[in-house]
Motif scaffolding. Sequence first.
Motif, PDB file in Angstrom:
ATOM      1  N   HIS A 169      39.820  50.917  54.221  1.00 31.94           N
ATOM      2  CA  HIS A 169      40.688  52.080  54.077  1.00 31.94           C
ATOM      3  C   HIS A 169      41.026  52.269  52.602  1.00 31.94           C
ATOM      4  CE1 HIS A 169      41.222  50.898  58.302  1.00 31.94           C
ATOM      5  NE2 HIS A 169      41.448  52.187  58.519  1.00 31.94           N
ATOM      6  N   LEU A 170      41.306  53.488  52.220  1.00 30.36           N
ATOM      7  CA  LEU A 170      41.559  53.794  50.817  1.00 30.36           C
ATOM      8  C   LEU A 170      42.713  52.986  50.237  1.00 30.36           C
ATOM      9  CD1 LEU A 170      41.083  57.672  50.649  1.00 30.36           C
ATOM     10  CD2 LEU A 170      39.622  55.922  49.656  1.00 30.36           C
ATOM     11  N   LYS A 171      43.715  52.704  51.060  1.00 31.99           N
ATOM     12  CA  LYS A 171      44.888  51.995  50.559  1.00 31.99           C
ATOM     13  C   LYS A 171      44.745  50.478  50.641  1.00 31.99           C
ATOM     14  CE  LYS A 171      48.393  55.561  51.308  1.00 31.99           C
ATOM     15  NZ  LYS A 171      49.715  55.861  51.907  1.00 31.99           N
ATOM     16  N   ASP A 172      43.647  50.010  51.223  1.00 36.83           N
ATOM     17  CA  ASP A 172      43.427  48.562  51.283  1.00 36.83           C
ATOM     18  C   ASP A 172      43.071  48.036  49.896  1.00 36.83           C
ATOM     19  OD1 ASP A 172      43.932  48.622  53.942  1.00 36.83           O
ATOM     20  OD2 ASP A 172      41.830  48.497  54.579  1.00 36.83           O
ATOM     21  N   THR A 173      43.234  46.741  49.719  1.00 36.74           N
ATOM     22  CA  THR A 173      42.836  46.105  48.464  1.00 36.74           C
ATOM     23  C   THR A 173      41.577  45.280  48.693  1.00 36.74           C
ATOM     24  OG1 THR A 173      44.290  44.219  48.905  1.00 36.74           O
ATOM     25  CG2 THR A 173      45.180  46.013  47.558  1.00 36.74           C
ATOM     26  N   ILE A 174      40.754  45.229  47.664  1.00 33.15           N
ATOM     27  CA  ILE A 174      39.507  44.460  47.720  1.00 33.15           C
ATOM     28  C   ILE A 174      39.653  43.258  46.793  1.00 33.15           C
ATOM     29  CG2 ILE A 174      37.035  44.506  47.207  1.00 33.15           C
ATOM     30  CD1 ILE A 174      37.080  47.474  47.872  1.00 33.15           C
ATOM     31  N   GLY A 175      39.368  42.102  47.328  1.00 30.26           N
ATOM     32  CA  GLY A 175      39.537  40.889  46.531  1.00 30.26           C
ATOM     33  C   GLY A 175      40.984  40.519  46.332  1.00 30.26           C
ATOM     34  N   GLY A 176      41.865  41.174  47.061  1.00 27.71           N
ATOM     35  CA  GLY A 176      43.276  40.836  46.988  1.00 27.71           C
ATOM     36  C   GLY A 176      44.051  41.517  45.883  1.00 27.71           C
ATOM     37  N   PHE A 177      43.365  42.330  45.042  1.00 28.69           N
ATOM     38  CA  PHE A 177      44.107  42.942  43.927  1.00 28.69           C
ATOM     39  C   PHE A 177      43.627  44.350  43.569  1.00 28.69           C
ATOM     40  CE2 PHE A 177      40.409  41.013  42.081  1.00 28.69           C
ATOM     41  CZ  PHE A 177      40.043  41.858  41.047  1.00 28.69           C
ATOM     42  N   MET A 178      42.390  44.723  43.925  1.00 27.70           N
ATOM     43  CA  MET A 178      41.849  46.010  43.499  1.00 27.70           C
ATOM     44  C   MET A 178      41.891  47.020  44.642  1.00 27.70           C
ATOM     45  SD  MET A 178      40.611  47.740  40.990  1.00 27.70           S
ATOM     46  CE  MET A 178      40.069  46.511  39.798  1.00 27.70           C
ATOM     47  N   PRO A 179      42.641  48.123  44.491  1.00 25.52           N
ATOM     48  CA  PRO A 179      42.686  49.140  45.546  1.00 25.52           C
ATOM     49  C   PRO A 179      41.301  49.707  45.833  1.00 25.52           C
ATOM     50  CG  PRO A 179      44.436  49.487  43.943  1.00 25.52           C
ATOM     51  CD  PRO A 179      43.535  48.442  43.370  1.00 25.52           C
ATOM     52  N   ALA A 180      41.030  49.948  47.100  1.00 24.42           N
ATOM     53  CA  ALA A 180      39.707  50.423  47.507  1.00 24.42           C
ATOM     54  C   ALA A 180      39.382  51.780  46.900  1.00 24.42           C
ATOM     55  CB  ALA A 180      39.629  50.490  49.029  1.00 24.42           C
ATOM     56  N   TRP A 181      40.390  52.638  46.742  1.00 23.95           N
ATOM     57  CA  TRP A 181      40.102  53.974  46.214  1.00 23.95           C
ATOM     58  C   TRP A 181      39.663  53.921  44.749  1.00 23.95           C
ATOM     59  CZ3 TRP A 181      42.869  56.284  42.184  1.00 23.95           C
ATOM     60  CH2 TRP A 181      44.072  55.676  41.828  1.00 23.95           C
ATOM     61  N   ILE A 182      40.183  52.943  43.995  1.00 21.07           N
ATOM     62  CA  ILE A 182      39.756  52.792  42.602  1.00 21.07           C
ATOM     63  C   ILE A 182      38.323  52.274  42.545  1.00 21.07           C
ATOM     64  CG2 ILE A 182      40.148  51.499  40.468  1.00 21.07           C
ATOM     65  CD1 ILE A 182      43.089  51.661  40.938  1.00 21.07           C
ATOM     66  N   VAL A 183      37.983  51.329  43.423  1.00 15.03           N
ATOM     67  CA  VAL A 183      36.605  50.823  43.481  1.00 15.03           C
ATOM     68  C   VAL A 183      35.648  51.961  43.817  1.00 15.03           C
ATOM     69  CG1 VAL A 183      35.028  49.262  44.680  1.00 15.03           C
ATOM     70  CG2 VAL A 183      37.345  48.499  44.113  1.00 15.03           C
ATOM     71  N   TRP A 184      36.028  52.782  44.792  1.00 17.84           N
ATOM     72  CA  TRP A 184      35.203  53.920  45.188  1.00 17.84           C
ATOM     73  C   TRP A 184      35.033  54.901  44.020  1.00 17.84           C
ATOM     74  CZ3 TRP A 184      31.599  55.820  47.919  1.00 17.84           C
ATOM     75  CH2 TRP A 184      31.491  57.184  48.201  1.00 17.84           C
ATOM     76  N   TYR A 185      36.113  55.144  43.302  1.00 18.62           N
ATOM     77  CA  TYR A 185      36.060  56.052  42.155  1.00 18.62           C
ATOM     78  C   TYR A 185      35.086  55.538  41.096  1.00 18.62           C
ATOM     79  CZ  TYR A 185      37.438  58.329  37.808  1.00 18.62           C
ATOM     80  OH  TYR A 185      37.413  58.999  36.611  1.00 18.62           O
ATOM     81  N   PHE A 186      35.196  54.267  40.729  1.00 16.67           N
ATOM     82  CA  PHE A 186      34.347  53.726  39.667  1.00 16.67           C
ATOM     83  C   PHE A 186      32.881  53.647  40.090  1.00 16.67           C
ATOM     84  CE2 PHE A 186      38.318  52.038  37.740  1.00 16.67           C
ATOM     85  CZ  PHE A 186      38.144  52.581  36.480  1.00 16.67           C
ATOM     86  N   LEU A 187      32.630  53.361  41.349  1.00 15.00           N
ATOM     87  CA  LEU A 187      31.244  53.355  41.821  1.00 15.00           C
ATOM     88  C   LEU A 187      30.617  54.738  41.667  1.00 15.00           C
ATOM     89  CD1 LEU A 187      31.463  51.167  45.066  1.00 15.00           C
ATOM     90  CD2 LEU A 187      30.295  50.582  42.935  1.00 15.00           C
ATOM     91  N   CYS A 188      31.361  55.758  42.073  1.00 17.63           N
ATOM     92  CA  CYS A 188      30.854  57.133  41.950  1.00 17.63           C
ATOM     93  C   CYS A 188      30.716  57.536  40.489  1.00 17.63           C
ATOM     94  CB  CYS A 188      31.791  58.102  42.670  1.00 17.63           C
ATOM     95  SG  CYS A 188      31.903  57.855  44.454  1.00 17.63           S
ATOM     96  N   SER A 189      31.720  57.190  39.683  1.00 20.30           N
ATOM     97  CA  SER A 189      31.721  57.596  38.281  1.00 20.30           C
ATOM     98  C   SER A 189      30.559  56.973  37.515  1.00 20.30           C
ATOM     99  CB  SER A 189      33.048  57.199  37.630  1.00 20.30           C
ATOM    100  OG  SER A 189      33.076  57.576  36.273  1.00 20.30           O
ATOM    101  N   MET A 190      30.359  55.669  37.695  1.00 22.04           N
ATOM    102  CA  MET A 190      29.281  54.996  36.965  1.00 22.04           C
ATOM    103  C   MET A 190      27.914  55.517  37.385  1.00 22.04           C
ATOM    104  SD  MET A 190      30.512  51.020  36.563  1.00 22.04           S
ATOM    105  CE  MET A 190      30.768  50.781  38.328  1.00 22.04           C
ATOM    106  N   GLY A 191      27.742  55.722  38.674  1.00 21.16           N
ATOM    107  CA  GLY A 191      26.450  56.201  39.159  1.00 21.16           C
ATOM    108  C   GLY A 191      26.110  57.586  38.649  1.00 21.16           C
ATOM    109  N   PHE A 192      27.044  58.521  38.789  1.00 18.01           N
ATOM    110  CA  PHE A 192      26.773  59.892  38.373  1.00 18.01           C
ATOM    111  C   PHE A 192      26.740  60.032  36.850  1.00 18.01           C
ATOM    112  CE2 PHE A 192      28.069  60.835  42.766  1.00 18.01           C
ATOM    113  CZ  PHE A 192      27.074  61.725  43.119  1.00 18.01           C
ATOM    114  N   SER A 193      27.492  59.192  36.137  1.00 16.04           N
ATOM    115  CA  SER A 193      27.461  59.246  34.671  1.00 16.04           C
ATOM    116  C   SER A 193      26.071  58.907  34.153  1.00 16.04           C
ATOM    117  CB  SER A 193      28.488  58.277  34.078  1.00 16.04           C
ATOM    118  OG  SER A 193      29.798  58.699  34.367  1.00 16.04           O
TER     119      SER A 193
END
Length: 296
Positions: free
Chosen positions: A258-282
């Motif tokens: 879920h977007l509000k979940d954390t990954i690895g105990g500290f990183m919000p899922a929505w930020i991970v999703w944002y950076f994955l999209c940003s790096m790929g499309f950049s």
Amino acid sequence: MARTAEKVRDLVAEDPEMRDAVTALLDHEGETIEWRDVNESLTSGQWGRLIEKGVLEEAGDGFQLADPDAVREGLTGDDEAAYEGGSDVELPDDEESSWTTYDKAAGVIALVMMSGYYYHPIRRTVGPAIDILLGPLNGLLPFFVVVMVLAVCTGFWTSIIQANLMDFDKMSVYQERMQDIQERQKAARERGDEEALDRIQKEQMEAMGDQLGMFKMQFRPMVWIMLLTIPVFLWMYWKLGRIDRGVELVLPLVGHTHLKDTIGGFMPAWIVWYFLCSMGFSQIVRKGLGIQTTPT
């Protein structure tokens, strides 16, 4: 030309017999030669060093002197003077790297908005203001798709800003000077010239100021990038406080989350999703537009 002459001086300083070897090559100026043509005048090791340093360059089926005039200058110049004179690399005018009034204003605004991550009144001000523009988009698309669209837009903005404000030629000059100092320092150390080492070390300390010039050039586009990305992040942060946890997506190596979940105990899922999209499309944008991202 100066770089080739410097390389010849370094080679002669490392191996005095290299002077005779290079002189023999000058007898074949303008000719395409192979080692067997000059093996009586220089060893295979010397031949290899000349190729490695770029004094000899490929030409058809053989090699030829890259710059005979510079080679001749390197042989006739005073070896000690070459090291006393410092680096031959001409540094760019630092004034050209200075920030304009607009750059400074953008930096101040970006810093103020950055405090919105911790200072709630700023977030509550920026969020609704940006929502006037992004609210209709969020009404049409799921929030995770909106995040992807924003990642694409900010990635495109970042690429364009870097292409227009980052002077990679100047950065190359700074790097070339540091490399030049390191090469001369190595040559002086190998021939045991303590005086030259002291001079080069002082020059190296002075060159540390060049790092400030590089930092200024690198950080200047950063403030303009933050001027767009920080409000976007504040809006997403603000909007998530009004979205139910039920917004779900699938992330690589993570699976359903879920977007509000954390990954690895500290990183919000929505930020991970944002950076994955940003790096790929950049990367796609930079490749498609031929935008340079590193010094040549």
